[in-house]
Motif scaffolding. Structure first.
Motif: not given
Ligand code: FAD
Length: 507
Positions: A32-36, A47-57, A4-10
């Motif tokens: 590689n891997g699939r993300i959810k 500066k407004p951004v989206y914060r996303i928590k994603a799981a990588i399988y 599980v990781i946290d990323i920032t997306v414009a």
């Protein structure tokens, strides 16, 4: 393997799944891997951004949670439910899962017939006592912004409610958004789909069916009376009649079912142009591509009294949510796209027995007086209104800006409507809010009054374990009207909890 990781997306890349996958894999150091995507939120602090928590399988994907299975309850033991709001409807769905037959009595009409009555209300001030913004299938949440968050996670699993909403047609985005909402245009379809599930699995929904009295013998519920005519034997009733059901509170009290007064909050609806809120929160207007209409949550206090924003509706409108003749009550809603030009929110302050006195109905009477005083100003649903800066500076507004409120607004010094302590608390709140959101306190914003139904002024007591009323075995006070929830999600959760308790009782 799962990471599980946290990323920032414009914001402009938020719908670009390929890009999100690429940066998620890079961050995880995986080829590689699939993300959810698990969670998604807007962070507008810099500066407004989206914060996303994603799981990588990287290996096999986990099995999805098994969906809820509804049993056929046609011939099963019944549990009665008063009220088809979120509490009543989710109690019914949970009963189907448990194999118990839900039998709903709802004083109002089905959600499509309600739409017509609401149009009449907005256009010609003609209020139907049983069919309006609060009463009817879907309850008070049917024509709302449909915000779906709660701080009351101790009450159960919000995910269970969200899954059931998606199963009945809500957008799957509500499962990942940190501030999910459905919208007033989409909610009625979800509600109709829930009705289909209930009826399709042997449950019953009776519209135009008002529970007008209960019979309790030797501290046990034995029957309910519908529309003052039909008496039906009943040993288990989930009472989810909402906090607008003043006549139901009085009926219970007259029948010796004990009730308690409780604190609640009153105030105004504040309305700005959405672009003003966007520009304050995102630093630019029009807002950057990919960002939703901005919202806010504000809180302050005045002499120990909380002052806070409530039910903020970005891109929405203010609506008349009165339930009786000669009363004025305001609320807010937004369509799913939150694409109307205005942003509104309730700004309210707490009131308690110290203000309105003791007595079971002291709070309810305080609420009713405020609502009828507001109606009496124009003898109509036209709302008394004042520019925000004029209210703070104690000046009557000579002119008013445009408002979304369909029945219209008229200039009135709102300090003359409220007790002094409410006015002072609101003024202090607005001054504090303007230091948190520069540009919020402006002449271009308008206040409409009154907002009075943030939560119930009455609690119907229940045993902590059995969830039954202490002097009426079989009676399960439930949801917002009983004082155990506030909002759609927590009311749905309380409905589920009461269904589990009712099933344990009838076994
Ligand atoms: C316009 C508006 C917008 C809102 N927006 C949001 C939002 O965005 N997000 C959010 O979380 N909350 C929102 N709320 C609040 C939310 O709708 C309520 O918290 C929630 O609906 C309470 O659920 P409930 O089932 O306990 O009661 P209710 O939804 O009030 O339902 C009670 C039902 O009982 C029926 N009833 C009453 N008396 C009787 C009787 N004696 N016999 C039979 N039936 C009876 C009524 O007709 C009603 O349908 C909004 C409310 C309004 C009015």
């Amino acid at each position: 393997m799962e990471k599980v990781i946290d990323i920032t997306v414009a914001p402009e890349r938020i719908n670009d799944y390929g890009y999100i996958k690429k940066i998620a894999l890079e961050k995880a150091g995986l080829p590689n891997g699939r993300i959810k995507i698990l969670k998604r939120s807007v962070d507008a602090r810099h500066k407004p951004v989206y914060r996303i928590k994603a799981a990588i399988y990287t290996g096999k994907l986990p099995e999805p949670e098994p969906p809820a299975v509804f049993k056929n309850t046609e011939d099963a033991k019944p549990v009665f439910i008063a009220g088809a709001g979120p509490a009543g409807l989710f109690a019914a769905l949970q009963l189907l899962i448990l194999g118990v037959k839900p039998v709903i009595f709802e004083r109002g009409k089905d959600v499509d017939s309600r739409k017509k009555d609401i149009k009449d209300l907005e256009l010609s001030n003609s209020l139907k006592a049983d069919s309006n913004y609060c009463f009817g299938e879907g309850g008070a949440g049917a024509f709302s912004d449909g915000k779906l968050y709660t701080r009351a996670v101790k009450r159960g699993s919000p995910r269970q409610v969200l899954d059931l909403l998606v199963k009945h047609g809500a957008s799957p985005e509500i499962l990942i958004d940190s501030r999910p909402h459905i919208g007033s245009d989409a909610l009625p379809e979800v509600i109709k789909s829930i009705r289909k599930t209930i009826i399709g699995h042997g449950g019953e929904i009776n519209f135009n069916s008002y529970i007008s009295s209960l019979t309790v013998k030797e501290e046990k519920l034995v029957s309910v009376t519908i529309n003052e005519k039909e008496k039906i034997p009943c040993s288990a009733l989930i009472l989810a009649t909402g906090h607008s059901a003043a006549s139901t509170y009085r009926m219970l009290h007259n029948q010796g079912i004990t009730l308690e007064s409780k604190p609640f909050a009153v105030g105004v609806r504040v309305e700005h142009r959405q672009q003003v809120i966007d520009s304050i929160q995102y630093g630019s207007s029009p807002r950057p591509e990919g960002l939703p209409p901005a919202s806010y949550v504000l809180k302050s206090s005045f002499k120990g009294r909380g002052v806070y924003s409530f039910c903020m509706c970005p891109g929405g409108m203010i609506i008349p949510s009165s339930t009786s003749e000669r009363e004025l009550v305001l609320n807010g809603m937004s369509p799913s796209g939150r694409n109307l030009p205005f942003a509104n929110a309730a700004i309210v302050t707490q009131v308690s027995a110290e203000d309105f006195g003791n007595g079971v109905f002291a709070g309810l009477e305080f609420r009713e007086k405020l609502e009828s005083d507001a109606f009496n100003i124009t003898e109509s649903l036209t709302a008394p209104a004042q520019r925000l800066a004029d209210f703070v500076n104690g000046k009557k507004s000579e002119t008013l800006p445009e408002s979304s409120y369909p029945p219209g607004i008229t200039s009135f010094p709102l300090a003359e409507l409220f007790p002094g302590y409410v006015t002072q608390a609101l003024i202090k709140g607005f001054k504090d809010f303007s230091s948190k959101m520069k540009g919020f306190l402006t002449q271009e914003a308008v206040l409409l009054a009154p907002e009075t139904r943030t939560s119930s002024p009455v609690r119907i007591p229940r045993n902590k374990t059995t969830l039954m009323h202490p002097v009426a075995e079989g009676l399960f006070p439930c949801g917002e009207g009983a004082g155990y929830s506030g909002g759609i999600l927590s009311s749905a959760l309380d409905g589920i909890k009461c269904a589990l308790a009712a099933q344990a009782f009838i076994q």
